[in-house]
Motif scaffolding. Structure first.
Motif, PDB file in Angstrom:
ATOM      1  N   LEU A   1       0.851  -1.200   0.000  1.00 54.74           N
ATOM      2  CA  LEU A   1       0.000   0.000   0.000  1.00 54.74           C
ATOM      3  C   LEU A   1       0.886   1.249   0.000  1.00 54.74           C
ATOM      4  N   HIS A   2       1.946   1.212   0.810  1.00 53.35           N
ATOM      5  CA  HIS A   2       2.865   2.341   0.955  1.00 53.35           C
ATOM      6  C   HIS A   2       3.584   2.655  -0.369  1.00 53.35           C
ATOM      7  N   GLU A   3       4.220   1.639  -0.934  1.00 56.53           N
ATOM      8  CA  GLU A   3       5.005   1.901  -2.156  1.00 56.53           C
ATOM      9  C   GLU A   3       4.099   2.323  -3.317  1.00 56.53           C
TER      10      GLU A   3
ATOM     11  N   GLY B   1       1.410   3.949  -2.933  1.00 54.25           N
ATOM     12  CA  GLY B   1       1.059   5.336  -2.596  1.00 54.25           C
ATOM     13  C   GLY B   1       2.059   6.293  -3.238  1.00 54.25           C
ATOM     14  N   HIS B   2       3.363   5.997  -3.081  1.00 55.77           N
ATOM     15  CA  HIS B   2       4.393   6.806  -3.762  1.00 55.77           C
ATOM     16  C   HIS B   2       4.161   6.770  -5.270  1.00 55.77           C
ATOM     17  N   ALA B   3       3.879   5.572  -5.781  1.00 55.44           N
ATOM     18  CA  ALA B   3       3.778   5.391  -7.233  1.00 55.44           C
ATOM     19  C   ALA B   3       2.633   6.203  -7.841  1.00 55.44           C
TER      20      ALA B   3
ATOM     21  N   THR C   1       5.339  13.083  -0.200  1.00 57.19           N
ATOM     22  CA  THR C   1       5.151  11.760  -0.794  1.00 57.19           C
ATOM     23  C   THR C   1       5.162  10.687   0.297  1.00 57.19           C
ATOM     24  N   GLU C   2       5.980  10.887   1.354  1.00 58.35           N
ATOM     25  CA  GLU C   2       5.905   9.960   2.498  1.00 58.35           C
ATOM     26  C   GLU C   2       4.501   9.998   3.115  1.00 58.35           C
ATOM     27  N   ALA C   3       3.925  11.197   3.218  1.00 60.62           N
ATOM     28  CA  ALA C   3       2.604  11.332   3.847  1.00 60.62           C
ATOM     29  C   ALA C   3       1.552  10.522   3.094  1.00 60.62           C
ATOM     30  N   VAL C   4       1.596  10.588   1.764  1.00 56.67           N
ATOM     31  CA  VAL C   4       0.635   9.827   0.958  1.00 56.67           C
ATOM     32  C   VAL C   4       0.855   8.334   1.176  1.00 56.67           C
ATOM     33  N   ALA C   5       2.122   7.905   1.105  1.00 55.13           N
ATOM     34  CA  ALA C   5       2.451   6.487   1.281  1.00 55.13           C
ATOM     35  C   ALA C   5       2.025   6.015   2.675  1.00 55.13           C
ATOM     36  N   MET C   6       2.231   6.850   3.688  1.00 56.40           N
ATOM     37  CA  MET C   6       1.866   6.479   5.056  1.00 56.40           C
ATOM     38  C   MET C   6       0.349   6.441   5.231  1.00 56.40           C
TER      39      MET C   6
END
Ligand SMILES: [Zn+2]
Length: 410
Positions: free
Chosen positions: A198-200, A202-204, A227-232
């Motif tokens: 889900l995290h990676e 999210g970055h993508a 971008t960390e926030a979206v992935a998290m």
């Protein structure tokens, strides 16, 4: 390191744990002289550019004002102290019983990773059993699709499974800023890999939806922490009872059964990480301010103060030098913490826009509106705005730690 981590997560043999922990710190003595030389060189270059030290220079190029970050970390210290102390007391009483020692006798090697940056496995329900029959790639892809976001092309280009000699971690990479975006993962049907996928992704998806008409240098996320926030934000869903119910077809009863455990686990993880981030932020700041200080002592002073983990009596070793970020990714750690803050701010912005009061009433799977929110307000602008203006554009206000507090610090 995998062997050290396995021992710290699973072994009840205190002597073996102590040996594994000490082994994980041996690299400190090997690298410390080179690292200190590097710190002095970094400072020298920063000074030649008119900065007081490298820490200040690094914050400057990340477009942060040092006093702004200090204020934020002071506020986070204040609000996480009490709830963390409560959770830490609970962890300690469980660990003391498990290892047959008094709580005062607990030392760093009793916790389940070398830095006490992760939550120990102390509750009886393991989430892995809910994911053991899942096809992780399919599950995560179905979820994003239900929000109107097609990740199938990314998945088809990606390297998903383990094989002999393959890189064991995970990341997302944008090959050409023209749409060739891939993730590197090693999927297994466990909760941790669902979170990572889900995290990676999210970055993508952030990279996929950046306005393609922007110039090359702006075709990038607004900031590392955005971008960390979206992935998290998406990574947290593997422990979200509503998401689990919708995606795994759990019954109401089953969902209620896991609710208190998953919520507690997520809160525990966030608080433990928030206290650990304090140590990293304050240590690096002090390191660059005075590389000649007694850093071995300072490190354990900070660990005892913020993480409440007691030092090993009489130990005087460069344990701080074993954290890879201090060596290779200097003055970066605060971005993870800011990512967590912004992930919570995204959540409350979406709840507000959908007129939802409680987190448990927010739908994730099938929420097309949520998909559109991320695409239009978060991803599309790329690096067009400075990070602080971007946060206002995406959430209607400046970066505000109070949403994280509301979510995790009660
Ligand atoms: Zn990430």
């Amino acid at each position: 390191m995998n062997e050290v981590k396995r021992i710290l997560r699973t072994s009840n043999d205190t002597e073996l744990r102590r040996k594994a922990w000490v082994a994980s710190k041996q690299v400190g003595e090997v690298v410390v002289d080179d690292l200190l030389e590097l710190v002095r060189l970094r400072n020298e270059l920063a000074c030649s550019l008119g900065f007081p030290d490298y820490h200040t220079l690094k914050l400057y190029v990340q477009e942060f004002k040092p006093e702004e970050l200090d204020r934020l970390f002071d506020r986070l210290d204040e609000v996480t102290r009490e709830p963390f102390a409560r959770i830490k007391a609970e962890i300690d009483s469980i660990l003391a019983a498990r290892f047959g020692v008094e709580e005062e006798e607990l030392r760093p090697y009793h916790y389940s990773d070398p830095f006490f940056q992760e939550a120990p496995n102390i509750y009886t329900i393991s989430l892995d059993r809910y994911y053991k029959d899942a096809n992780v790639a399919e599950l995560v892809s179905d979820f994003y699709k239900s929000m109107g976001i097609d990740v199938q092309p990314i998945i088809e280009r990606s390297d998903l499974y383990e094989r002999e000699g393959k890189y064991p971690h995970a990341y997302c990479t944008n090959i050409d800023r023209k749409g060739d975006i891939r993730v590197m993962v090693n999927l297994k049907p466990t909760e941790q890999w669902v979170e990572t996928m889900l995290h990676e992704l999210g970055h993508a998806i952030y990279e996929v939806y950046i306005d393609p008409t922007l110039p090359f240098f702006l075709r990038d996320p607004a900031h590392s922490f955005t971008t960390e926030a979206v992935a998290m934000f998406f990574g947290r869903l593997s422990k979200n009872p509503e998401w689990m119910r919708e995606m795994l077809n759990l019954s109401e009863q089953e969902t209620e059964k896991i609710r208190s455990v998953v919520e507690k686990t997520l809160t525990m993880e966030q608080l433990i990480f928030a206290r650990w981030a304090q140590v990293m932020y304050r240590f690096e700041k002090a390191l660059y301010k005075d590389p000649d200080a007694d850093l071995n002592e300072l490190w354990w002073d900070l660990v005892e103060k913020y993480q409440k983990v007691r030092r090993i009596d009489g130990r005087d070793k460069p344990d701080w030098a074993t954290k890879i970020h201090i060596c290779s990714y200097p003055v970066y750690y605060h971005n993870y913490m800011l990512g967590e803050l912004l992930a919570s701010q995204f959540l409350f912005t979406i709840m507000e826009e959908e007129g939802v009061d409680k987190i448990k009433d927010l739908r994730f799977a099938g929420n097309i509106k949520m998909g559109k929110y991320f695409v239009n307000r978060v991803f599309r602008p790329g690096k067009k705005y400075r990070w602080d203006r971007f946060v206002e554009y995406a959430t209607g206000e400046s970066l505000n730690p109070e949403y994280f507090v509301k979510q995790f610090c009660r």
